[in-house]
Design an enzyme around this catalytic site. Structure first.
Site, PDB file in Angstrom:
ATOM      1  N   TYR A  33     115.879  17.497  56.403  1.00 32.57           N
ATOM      2  CA  TYR A  33     115.219  16.644  55.879  1.00 32.57           C
ATOM      3  C   TYR A  33     114.216  17.088  54.805  1.00 32.57           C
ATOM      4  O   TYR A  33     113.936  18.264  54.505  1.00 32.57           O
ATOM      5  CB  TYR A  33     114.345  15.920  56.877  1.00 32.57           C
ATOM      6  CG  TYR A  33     113.271  16.717  57.503  1.00 32.57           C
ATOM      7  CD1 TYR A  33     113.413  17.995  58.243  1.00 32.57           C
ATOM      8  CD2 TYR A  33     111.819  16.344  57.281  1.00 32.57           C
ATOM      9  CE1 TYR A  33     112.179  18.494  58.686  1.00 32.57           C
ATOM     10  CE2 TYR A  33     110.621  16.972  57.878  1.00 32.57           C
ATOM     11  CZ  TYR A  33     110.970  18.042  58.543  1.00 32.57           C
ATOM     12  OH  TYR A  33     109.804  18.778  59.030  1.00 32.57           O
ATOM     13  N   ARG A  52     114.424  22.373  47.342  1.00 31.82           N
ATOM     14  CA  ARG A  52     114.497  22.853  48.471  1.00 31.82           C
ATOM     15  C   ARG A  52     115.653  22.196  49.394  1.00 31.82           C
ATOM     16  O   ARG A  52     116.089  22.771  50.351  1.00 31.82           O
ATOM     17  CB  ARG A  52     113.161  22.587  49.199  1.00 31.82           C
ATOM     18  CG  ARG A  52     113.017  23.365  50.520  1.00 31.82           C
ATOM     19  CD  ARG A  52     111.637  23.415  51.166  1.00 31.82           C
ATOM     20  NE  ARG A  52     111.131  21.889  51.146  1.00 31.82           N
ATOM     21  CZ  ARG A  52     110.147  21.412  51.629  1.00 31.82           C
ATOM     22  NH1 ARG A  52     108.946  22.313  51.518  1.00 31.82           N
ATOM     23  NH2 ARG A  52     109.745  20.453  51.696  1.00 31.82           N
ATOM     24  N   ARG A 100     131.305  15.992  70.026  1.00 28.03           N
ATOM     25  CA  ARG A 100     130.246  17.069  70.327  1.00 28.03           C
ATOM     26  C   ARG A 100     131.062  18.555  70.695  1.00 28.03           C
ATOM     27  O   ARG A 100     131.907  18.699  71.552  1.00 28.03           O
ATOM     28  CB  ARG A 100     129.451  16.878  71.454  1.00 28.03           C
ATOM     29  CG  ARG A 100     128.433  17.651  71.741  1.00 28.03           C
ATOM     30  CD  ARG A 100     127.345  17.368  72.713  1.00 28.03           C
ATOM     31  NE  ARG A 100     126.188  18.220  72.885  1.00 28.03           N
ATOM     32  CZ  ARG A 100     126.293  19.500  73.530  1.00 28.03           C
ATOM     33  NH1 ARG A 100     127.413  19.756  74.216  1.00 28.03           N
ATOM     34  NH2 ARG A 100     125.530  20.333  73.467  1.00 28.03           N
ATOM     35  N   HIS A 102     129.678  22.964  69.468  1.00 31.79           N
ATOM     36  CA  HIS A 102     128.877  23.640  68.865  1.00 31.79           C
ATOM     37  C   HIS A 102     129.261  24.057  67.570  1.00 31.79           C
ATOM     38  O   HIS A 102     128.535  23.939  66.500  1.00 31.79           O
ATOM     39  CB  HIS A 102     128.246  24.777  69.700  1.00 31.79           C
ATOM     40  CG  HIS A 102     127.365  24.414  70.938  1.00 31.79           C
ATOM     41  ND1 HIS A 102     127.939  23.676  71.894  1.00 31.79           N
ATOM     42  CD2 HIS A 102     126.202  24.919  71.388  1.00 31.79           C
ATOM     43  CE1 HIS A 102     126.999  23.637  72.735  1.00 31.79           C
ATOM     44  NE2 HIS A 102     125.981  24.147  72.314  1.00 31.79           N
ATOM     45  N   LYS A 149     114.463  23.588  56.113  1.00 30.62           N
ATOM     46  CA  LYS A 149     113.717  22.602  56.789  1.00 30.62           C
ATOM     47  C   LYS A 149     114.878  21.816  57.603  1.00 30.62           C
ATOM     48  O   LYS A 149     115.090  20.582  57.119  1.00 30.62           O
ATOM     49  CB  LYS A 149     113.289  21.540  55.582  1.00 30.62           C
ATOM     50  CG  LYS A 149     112.209  20.607  56.018  1.00 30.62           C
ATOM     51  CD  LYS A 149     111.733  20.102  54.731  1.00 30.62           C
ATOM     52  CE  LYS A 149     110.301  18.925  54.825  1.00 30.62           C
ATOM     53  NZ  LYS A 149     109.096  19.282  55.771  1.00 30.62           N
ATOM     54  N   GLU A 182     101.876  29.327  59.849  1.00 31.50           N
ATOM     55  CA  GLU A 182     101.752  28.191  59.063  1.00 31.50           C
ATOM     56  C   GLU A 182     101.264  26.866  60.282  1.00 31.50           C
ATOM     57  O   GLU A 182     101.422  27.321  61.314  1.00 31.50           O
ATOM     58  CB  GLU A 182     102.793  27.706  58.164  1.00 31.50           C
ATOM     59  CG  GLU A 182     104.152  27.508  59.117  1.00 31.50           C
ATOM     60  CD  GLU A 182     105.492  27.175  58.566  1.00 31.50           C
ATOM     61  OE1 GLU A 182     105.236  26.406  57.352  1.00 31.50           O
ATOM     62  OE2 GLU A 182     106.391  27.299  59.034  1.00 31.50           O
ATOM     63  N   LEU A 207     107.982  27.784  56.230  1.00 33.32           N
ATOM     64  CA  LEU A 207     108.692  26.889  55.322  1.00 33.32           C
ATOM     65  C   LEU A 207     107.959  27.104  53.718  1.00 33.32           C
ATOM     66  O   LEU A 207     106.692  27.251  53.966  1.00 33.32           O
ATOM     67  CB  LEU A 207     108.603  25.426  55.713  1.00 33.32           C
ATOM     68  CG  LEU A 207     109.102  24.377  54.777  1.00 33.32           C
ATOM     69  CD1 LEU A 207     110.635  24.452  55.105  1.00 33.32           C
ATOM     70  CD2 LEU A 207     108.780  23.039  54.974  1.00 33.32           C
TER      71      LEU A 207
HETATM   72  N1  PLP Z   1     105.321  23.829  56.819  1.00 31.89           N
HETATM   73  C1  PLP Z   1     106.038  22.986  57.807  1.00 31.89           C
HETATM   74  C2  PLP Z   1     106.552  23.612  58.981  1.00 31.89           C
HETATM   75  C3  PLP Z   1     106.225  21.634  57.344  1.00 31.89           C
HETATM   76  O1  PLP Z   1     106.761  20.866  58.066  1.00 31.89           O
HETATM   77  C4  PLP Z   1     105.640  21.260  56.026  1.00 31.89           C
HETATM   78  C5  PLP Z   1     106.227  19.768  55.896  1.00 31.89           C
HETATM   79  O2  PLP Z   1     106.616  19.048  56.512  1.00 31.89           O
HETATM   80  C6  PLP Z   1     104.919  22.108  55.255  1.00 31.89           C
HETATM   81  C7  PLP Z   1     104.831  23.326  55.655  1.00 31.89           C
HETATM   82  C8  PLP Z   1     104.563  21.652  54.001  1.00 31.89           C
HETATM   83  O3  PLP Z   1     105.498  21.434  53.129  1.00 31.89           O
HETATM   84  P1  PLP Z   1     105.645  20.434  51.875  1.00 31.89           P
HETATM   85  O4  PLP Z   1     104.405  20.760  50.990  1.00 31.89           O
HETATM   86  O5  PLP Z   1     106.759  20.817  51.085  1.00 31.89           O
HETATM   87  O6  PLP Z   1     105.536  19.195  52.281  1.00 31.89           O
END
Ligand code: PLP
Length: 287
Positions: A33, A52, A100, A102, A149, A182, A207
């Site tokens: 996403y 990304r 379904r 895997h 993501k 994070e 991320l």
């Molecule tokens: N880290 C995580 C786990 C996230 O889910 C997000 C955003 O949803 C971020 C960092 C920040 O990313 P961005 O600045 O691209 O929204």
């Protein structure tokens, strides 16, 4: 006028938007996403989020469902139909629908695409930023590819719930060496005792936040010192300031970690200024 969603080529009323029960995103979290902030109905940091998205899809060998250009048109049309000026656009792309199993489905499967748009009350967001938010810490328990993501967000959801139950806005994951990785949906930053900005480097399992990346440009242009180096929760409490970044939060001051005040326990000048500069930049470059 009600909300409109986009599902696999059609715009439909939000309440009637459904996906198949064998969508691999639904059954296996086999989906990625992206989220763009909207300023004046335009997509902020568009390029970074598209880049990304393409990388996330490529890491999972899911094809781009359409060209970047076509996707931009569809995203903007979704925004237009929802008449949202300030808000968020959510895009999800799953590997598609298949019996379904895997392993990947044999043969060609069309990726499934969902887009939703929601409004954000910017005045309320500014009021929240002016007060600052609290975070709690929680042990890092996610998989080793947080750079992709994906919609596999159960640890993030549980961490966020822990934060909510503690009256906090965000949870910071802490790795086995005691360093913050994070937030559950944001990147984590401090302004350390020497006034240097610190945030985790992207070789770590985090991320690569698009807001983080744009903010690094802003910081360098401002001539501020930045160190992409991890910090502990104790260092955050001893820091002058702390804040988080993300498409949903932009740049949001953090005033307490696990109930312990950061600095003076109020939003600091650096985070406050960076929020303003980030928003100015995002607004000016949105498409
Ligand atoms: N880290 C995580 C786990 C996230 O889910 C997000 C955003 O949803 C971020 C960092 C920040 O990313 P961005 O600045 O691209 O929204």
């Amino acid at each position: 006028m009600g909300r409109i969603a986009y599902v696999n080529g059609r715009f439909v009323p939000h309440g009637e938007a459904v996906v198949h029960i064998e969508d691999r995103g639904y059954q296996l979290a086999d989906a990625v996403y992206e989220v763009w902030a909207l300023f004046d109905g335009r997509l902020a940091d568009a390029e970074g989020h598209f880049a990304r998205l393409e990388r996330s899809l490529s890491e999972l060998s899911i094809p781009m469902p359409m060209s970047r250009r076509a996707l931009t048109i569809v995203l903007k049309e979704a925004v237009r139909r929802n008449r949202v000026r300030d808000g968020l656009v959510y895009l999800q792309v799953s590997r598609g629908v298949a019996p379904r199993d895997h392993a990947f489905p044999a043969g060609e499967v069309r990726p499934a695409v969902v887009i939703t748009v929601k409004a954000v009350d910017r005045a309320a967001a500014e009021a929240r930023a002016a007060k600052g938010v609290s975070v709690v810490t929680t042990p890092e328990n996610r998989w080793g590819r947080c750079d992709i993501k994906t919609v596999g967000l159960l640890p993030n959801a549980l961490a966020k719930q822990k934060a909510r139950e503690a009256g906090a806005a965000e949870a910071w994951f802490v790795d086995e060496l005691g360093f913050v990785t994070e937030g559950a949906s944001s990147n984590a930053w401090i302004v350390d005792g020497e006034g240097r900005l610190r945030t985790r480097d992207t070789n770590a399992n985090i991320l690569r936040g698009v807001t983080r990346l744009t903010l690094l440009d802003v910081i360098r242009e401002e001539g501020l010192q930045v160190d992409e180096r991890p910090f502990t929760p104790d260092e955050a409490v001893a820091a002058q300031e702390a804040f988080i970044t993300g498409a949903g939060t932009l740049v949001l001051p953090v005033v307490a970690v696990d109930g312990r005040p950061v600095g003076k326990g109020e939003p600091g000048p650096v985070a406050t200024r960076l929020r303003r500069l980030y928003i100015e930049r995002a607004r000016a470059t949105a498409i």
